[in-house]
Design a protein around this motif. Sequence first.
Motif, PDB file in Angstrom:
ATOM      1  N   MET A 285      35.053  55.562   5.627  1.00 37.30           N
ATOM      2  CA  MET A 285      36.433  55.328   6.075  1.00 37.30           C
ATOM      3  C   MET A 285      37.008  56.588   6.702  1.00 37.30           C
ATOM      4  SD  MET A 285      37.660  52.202   5.285  1.00 37.30           S
ATOM      5  CE  MET A 285      39.357  52.101   4.783  1.00 37.30           C
ATOM      6  N   ARG A 286      37.548  56.427   7.908  1.00 40.76           N
ATOM      7  CA  ARG A 286      38.269  57.547   8.515  1.00 40.76           C
ATOM      8  C   ARG A 286      39.636  57.669   7.867  1.00 40.76           C
ATOM      9  NH1 ARG A 286      37.635  60.172  12.844  1.00 40.76           N
ATOM     10  NH2 ARG A 286      39.684  59.842  13.745  1.00 40.76           N
ATOM     11  N   ARG A 287      40.129  58.896   7.809  1.00 40.00           N
ATOM     12  CA  ARG A 287      41.435  59.173   7.220  1.00 40.00           C
ATOM     13  C   ARG A 287      42.332  59.716   8.323  1.00 40.00           C
ATOM     14  NH1 ARG A 287      41.339  60.091   1.655  1.00 40.00           N
ATOM     15  NH2 ARG A 287      42.661  61.952   1.801  1.00 40.00           N
ATOM     16  N   VAL A 288      43.339  58.931   8.697  1.00 43.12           N
ATOM     17  CA  VAL A 288      44.167  59.276   9.851  1.00 43.12           C
ATOM     18  C   VAL A 288      45.641  59.362   9.440  1.00 43.12           C
ATOM     19  CG1 VAL A 288      44.979  58.496  12.126  1.00 43.12           C
ATOM     20  CG2 VAL A 288      42.566  58.235  11.499  1.00 43.12           C
ATOM     21  N   GLY A 289      46.260  60.485   9.771  1.00 40.98           N
ATOM     22  CA  GLY A 289      47.687  60.651   9.558  1.00 40.98           C
ATOM     23  C   GLY A 289      48.447  60.180  10.786  1.00 40.98           C
ATOM     24  N   ILE A 290      49.574  59.524  10.560  1.00 39.95           N
ATOM     25  CA  ILE A 290      50.459  59.091  11.651  1.00 39.95           C
ATOM     26  C   ILE A 290      51.811  59.753  11.425  1.00 39.95           C
ATOM     27  CG2 ILE A 290      51.674  57.153  12.726  1.00 39.95           C
ATOM     28  CD1 ILE A 290      48.750  56.826  13.218  1.00 39.95           C
ATOM     29  N   LEU A 291      52.272  60.484  12.430  1.00 41.25           N
ATOM     30  CA  LEU A 291      53.601  61.087  12.378  1.00 41.25           C
ATOM     31  C   LEU A 291      54.419  60.455  13.494  1.00 41.25           C
ATOM     32  CD1 LEU A 291      55.599  63.154  11.216  1.00 41.25           C
ATOM     33  CD2 LEU A 291      54.644  64.847  12.782  1.00 41.25           C
ATOM     34  N   GLY A 292      55.312  59.552  13.117  1.00 38.63           N
ATOM     35  CA  GLY A 292      56.146  58.875  14.103  1.00 38.63           C
ATOM     36  C   GLY A 292      57.451  59.612  14.314  1.00 38.63           C
ATOM     37  N   GLY A 293      58.082  59.364  15.442  1.00 39.63           N
ATOM     38  CA  GLY A 293      59.371  59.991  15.714  1.00 39.63           C
ATOM     39  C   GLY A 293      59.765  59.821  17.170  1.00 39.63           C
ATOM     40  N   THR A 294      60.949  60.311  17.482  1.00 40.68           N
ATOM     41  CA  THR A 294      61.385  60.261  18.871  1.00 40.68           C
ATOM     42  C   THR A 294      60.760  61.400  19.676  1.00 40.68           C
ATOM     43  OG1 THR A 294      63.360  61.542  18.322  1.00 40.68           O
ATOM     44  CG2 THR A 294      63.581  59.138  18.337  1.00 40.68           C
ATOM     45  N   PHE A 295      60.499  62.535  19.015  1.00 38.41           N
ATOM     46  CA  PHE A 295      59.941  63.718  19.683  1.00 38.41           C
ATOM     47  C   PHE A 295      60.741  64.017  20.946  1.00 38.41           C
ATOM     48  CE2 PHE A 295      56.363  61.713  17.385  1.00 38.41           C
ATOM     49  CZ  PHE A 295      56.223  62.678  16.407  1.00 38.41           C
ATOM     50  N   ASN A 296      62.029  64.204  20.751  1.00 35.38           N
ATOM     51  CA  ASN A 296      62.980  64.338  21.850  1.00 35.38           C
ATOM     52  C   ASN A 296      63.825  65.607  21.683  1.00 35.38           C
ATOM     53  OD1 ASN A 296      64.510  63.613  24.090  1.00 35.38           O
ATOM     54  ND2 ASN A 296      65.800  62.187  22.974  1.00 35.38           N
ATOM     55  N   PRO A 297      63.204  66.798  21.721  1.00 38.61           N
ATOM     56  CA  PRO A 297      61.807  67.132  22.023  1.00 38.61           C
ATOM     57  C   PRO A 297      60.969  67.345  20.757  1.00 38.61           C
ATOM     58  CG  PRO A 297      63.087  69.134  22.068  1.00 38.61           C
ATOM     59  CD  PRO A 297      64.050  68.013  21.728  1.00 38.61           C
ATOM     60  N   PRO A 298      59.636  67.420  20.928  1.00 37.09           N
ATOM     61  CA  PRO A 298      58.782  67.805  19.809  1.00 37.09           C
ATOM     62  C   PRO A 298      58.984  69.295  19.519  1.00 37.09           C
ATOM     63  CG  PRO A 298      57.480  67.586  21.807  1.00 37.09           C
ATOM     64  CD  PRO A 298      58.879  67.165  22.149  1.00 37.09           C
ATOM     65  N   HIS A 299      59.018  69.674  18.235  1.00 40.24           N
ATOM     66  CA  HIS A 299      59.284  71.071  17.891  1.00 40.24           C
ATOM     67  C   HIS A 299      58.315  71.575  16.823  1.00 40.24           C
ATOM     68  CE1 HIS A 299      61.286  69.488  14.322  1.00 40.24           C
ATOM     69  NE2 HIS A 299      62.103  68.782  15.083  1.00 40.24           N
ATOM     70  N   CYS A 300      58.465  72.821  16.450  1.00 38.39           N
ATOM     71  CA  CYS A 300      57.541  73.457  15.508  1.00 38.39           C
ATOM     72  C   CYS A 300      57.590  72.810  14.124  1.00 38.39           C
ATOM     73  CB  CYS A 300      57.810  74.957  15.430  1.00 38.39           C
ATOM     74  SG  CYS A 300      57.387  75.801  16.975  1.00 38.39           S
ATOM     75  N   GLY A 301      58.710  72.204  13.752  1.00 40.50           N
ATOM     76  CA  GLY A 301      58.789  71.485  12.485  1.00 40.50           C
ATOM     77  C   GLY A 301      57.832  70.301  12.461  1.00 40.50           C
ATOM     78  N   HIS A 302      57.739  69.578  13.569  1.00 38.74           N
ATOM     79  CA  HIS A 302      56.797  68.461  13.671  1.00 38.74           C
ATOM     80  C   HIS A 302      55.358  68.963  13.516  1.00 38.74           C
ATOM     81  CE1 HIS A 302      60.058  66.580  16.379  1.00 38.74           C
ATOM     82  NE2 HIS A 302      60.092  65.933  15.223  1.00 38.74           N
ATOM     83  N   LEU A 303      55.047  70.055  14.189  1.00 40.48           N
ATOM     84  CA  LEU A 303      53.684  70.592  14.143  1.00 40.48           C
ATOM     85  C   LEU A 303      53.343  71.074  12.734  1.00 40.48           C
ATOM     86  CD1 LEU A 303      53.702  72.593  17.499  1.00 40.48           C
ATOM     87  CD2 LEU A 303      52.761  70.318  17.073  1.00 40.48           C
ATOM     88  N   LEU A 304      54.306  71.706  12.068  1.00 41.19           N
ATOM     89  CA  LEU A 304      54.097  72.178  10.701  1.00 41.19           C
ATOM     90  C   LEU A 304      53.814  70.997   9.770  1.00 41.19           C
ATOM     91  CD1 LEU A 304      54.178  74.505   8.591  1.00 41.19           C
ATOM     92  CD2 LEU A 304      56.605  73.997   8.327  1.00 41.19           C
ATOM     93  N   MET A 305      54.624  69.937   9.851  1.00 40.26           N
ATOM     94  CA  MET A 305      54.414  68.748   9.007  1.00 40.26           C
ATOM     95  C   MET A 305      53.014  68.172   9.209  1.00 40.26           C
ATOM     96  SD  MET A 305      58.016  66.652   9.448  1.00 40.26           S
ATOM     97  CE  MET A 305      57.468  65.186   8.558  1.00 40.26           C
ATOM     98  N   ALA A 306      52.630  68.008  10.456  1.00 41.53           N
ATOM     99  CA  ALA A 306      51.330  67.415  10.766  1.00 41.53           C
ATOM    100  C   ALA A 306      50.189  68.286  10.269  1.00 41.53           C
ATOM    101  CB  ALA A 306      51.207  67.192  12.282  1.00 41.53           C
TER     102      ALA A 306
END
Length: 193
Positions: free
Chosen positions: A1-22
């Motif tokens: 089984m592959r293990r895939v994370g999904i990070l949804g959002g508006t990304f308007n704009p994408p920022h360093c907080g999004h990258l840190l979470m992922a």
Amino acid sequence: MRRVGILGGTFNPPHCGHLLMANEAFHALKLDEVRFMPNAIPPHKEMHNLVTDEQRVQMLELAISDVPYFSIEKVELESGGISYTYNTMCLLQECEPDTTFYFIIGGDMIDSLHTWYHIEELVSFVQFVGIKRPGTAAKTMYPVQLLETPEMNLSSTVIRQRCQDGGPLKYILPEAVEAYIRKEGLYGARKTT
């Protein structure tokens, strides 16, 4: 089984907080990849139509270009309409039956899980992973695996305001995203040539 994370959002704009979470989720859960999934029309947020879907995708591509285990999932943009996580995850599960999905959410979304469309069914086949954010309780009656990560109180709203006001963006946006915003004059930022 592959293990895939999904990070949804508006990304308007994408920022360093999004990258840190992922990145934190990728390492803590030993995932195979994390996909950034931009919403078409988010059900829980007011969408500021200041940029096109193509521009949001372009900024995401710039933000993740140097990370081989990050990618972009465009299923909600391609479906259009209101982006309900339940519908999206049913579709992804159907297309990828050999994948376990981990849906990554911030503290504000943890607090509002009880309002999500078909949440009872959704938690039966998707593992929610929570990242605390300052100013949120990060509490819910639904099963959420909370990760201990550095907390960053950063929002796209604050960044859009800084763009308008001519404030500093260094260290809160990836350099390539900041350069793109300035080149395109997005969010009221002064254009550069």
